[in-house]
Motif scaffolding. Structure first.
Motif: not given
Length: 538
Positions: A361, A365, A386
């Motif tokens: 992440k 994001s 991600d």
């Protein structure tokens, strides 16, 4: 007049003036340019399935029988194909066996009175007919198998018994190495495969070109036909005397022998990518986490093209098998129940390698992260960027042996440079869905403070929570309050103590409340890592 044009590498299109009801001079001129079709009679030429023009007078030549079969239901029979980097060749396509698309390499019928060729030059070219004794020719076998990988099927028929012997690869070297045979892995284990493997890596031999390993005899001359001989007791089928040394009772009843090859991948690059992606979706549980245009970035993607392949259970096993490249791999965890294939991101160049990424992440994001229980169960995001692998797959992965976990946190310093530090737990395991994917942690170590098993935030032995399934011990739904699924105990403060799945921020008290990036990964603990083996360490 005949003109040629290539549309990508998928089609070779011929524009012909004439009708399919007769052999026109244009057809004849074209076929005269195909070296293994010159001996055909006019009646035989009419039986070539794909030299019957469409309403625009066009004939499309595909690179192999599999491509032909994929683009419409086609009958078995003679076809002209156009391998990508070679001239057109006449072949017999078997469209009935299994899913069709097989190229006939050889056919032998016991008791047939047709003579077998004996010389090197004869075996380089096509001879015989498709219904009796037939050989495609070493020149064409080499050309076909150098362009792409082919499966091979050896079929023995005798009495009421049929034996299929399959290998996941079939390759013929060029004349400079005497058309040596290269077989891949057996697709099932049997004594039949072992018998044929005696011919693996053997050069082709004929009466006038003795390349076998028998120092006392010319095996091709002894049996009256060319073959990939090891010694004169190995399998041999190019003769009236079909030699199958394994089962004498079967040999006495052996009536026919056939060899067919099937391309593992055909089409243009774009079409091949689509075909591979379609195969990925059929075989791999979390295929939706791989963008279609990135499917060929999967390092072991060729395994998806095999009808039977053995997959590693995690990135650590892949590393021990010799895979050292960071990136996407297909794995198959081994647990107490049947587990699916999944795509994971493997980190092979950090801290001895072999790490399987569970989550990555970045700050701000694009993913929402405030997902439902089912979404967290099966994962989401782009496994190259991600993403969250999915609790069900994390459960499968971490319950097959002992695993440790590492959390890599990146934080920008005052100069904007990203600095990485890690937290490590020597045991990491997630329970099944029946336990709400309860988290189990071992002892902590690392260059940042512990944030998951401290009095302020004791989430060891806590279940997972999402906005639509509240499993925590607080009076409010912590996942809904903080905007993401995670392992919570309570959530008294306005911001979480440690949480790696919130859209806006990455929390790991007291090290950072706003880290820039995080990678959460695991590796099996049955691996000894010495300092001299470490590729990099943070």
């Amino acid at each position: 007049m005949v003109s040629h044009g290539i549309l990508g590498s998928l089609l070779f299109t011929i524009f012909v003036i004439g009708k399919c009801s007769a052999v026109t001079s244009e057809f004849t001129n074209f076929l005269n340019g195909i070296s293994n079709a010159q001996s055909l009679t006019p009646e035989q030429k009419l039986n070539i399935q794909n030299l019957r023009t469409d309403t625009n007078g066009q004939v499309h030549l595909y690179p192999d029988c599999k491509a032909l079969n994929r683009f419409g239901n086609k009958p078995s029979g003679m076809y002209v194909i156009k391998p990508k980097n070679n001239s057109p060749v006449l072949v017999y396509c078997d469209m009935k066996t299994e899913d069709g698309g097989w190229i006939l390499v050889q056919k032998v019928k016991k008791g047939n009175n047709l003579p077998f060729p004996t010389t090197w030059k004869q075996y380089e070219n096509t001879f015989g007919d498709f219904n009796n004794n037939y050989w495609l020719g070493n020149i064409y076998l080499h050309q076909l198998t150098q362009e792409q990988r082919y499966d091979v099927k050896f079929v023995l028929q005798g009495g009421n018994e049929t034996v299929n012997i399959d290998f996941d690869s079939f390759n013929i070297d060029g004349e400079d190495n005497n058309y040596a045979l290269r077989l891949g892995a057996p697709l099932n284990d049997s004594d039949h495969h072992k018998q044929l493997l005696k011919n693996d890596n053997m050069m082709f031999s004929t009466e006038d070109m003795d390349n076998d390993r028998d120092s006392t005899k010319n095996c091709a001359k002894l049996y009256g036909g060319g073959w990939w001989f090891n010694d004169c007791t190995s399998v041999m089928f190019n003769s009236q005397h079909i030699v199958w040394m394994l089962i004498m009772n079967f040999q006495k009843q052996l009536l026919a022998f056939t060899v067919m090859i099937l391309s593992a991948q055909s089409f243009t690059d774009a079409a091949a990518t689509l075909m591979t992606y379609e195969g990925l979706k059929l075989k791999v549980a979390n295929a939706a986490m791989v963008p279609q245009q990135k499917v060929n970035d999967i390092v072991n993607v060729k395994d998806l093209l095999l009808r039977k392949a053995k997959y590693a259970k995690d990135c650590n096993e892949l590393l021990r098998q010799g895979f050292t490249t960071n990136g996407l791999y297909v794995i198959k965890p081994e647990s107490t129940q049947k587990t699916p294939l999944i795509v994971v991101n493997c980190v092979m160049n950090y801290d001895c390698g072999g790490w399987t990424v569970l989550e990555h992440k970045s700050k701000q994001s694009e993913l929402t992260w405030n997902e439902t229980w089912t979404t967290y169960k099966y994962g989401f995001g782009n496994v190259l960027g991600d993403h969250y692998l999915g609790n069900e797959y994390i459960y499968f992965l971490t319950n097959q042996m002992w695993y440790k976990a590492k959390v890599l946190l990146g934080q920008a310093d005052k100069n904007g440079e990203l600095k990485w530090k890690h937290a490590e737990y020597d045991i990491f395991r997630v329970g099944s869905e029946m336990t709400n994917y309860t988290l189990h942690l071992g002892a902590f170590s690392g260059k940042i403070p512990d944030a998951l098993s401290v009095p302020e935030n004791m989430v060891d032995n806590c279940p997972f929570s999402t906005r639509d399934r509240d499993s925590d011990s607080d009076s409010v739904n912590c996942a809904q309050k903080y905007g993401g699924g995670w392992w919570f105990n309570t959530c008294p403060s306005a911001t979480p103590f440690a949480m790696l799945t919130q859209k806006e921020s990455i929390y790991w008290e007291p090290y950072c409340k706003d880290c820039t990036s995080v990678t959460f990964m695991v590796r099996s603990v049955n691996m000894h890592c010495y300092k001299r083996d470490m590729l990099s360490r943070i």
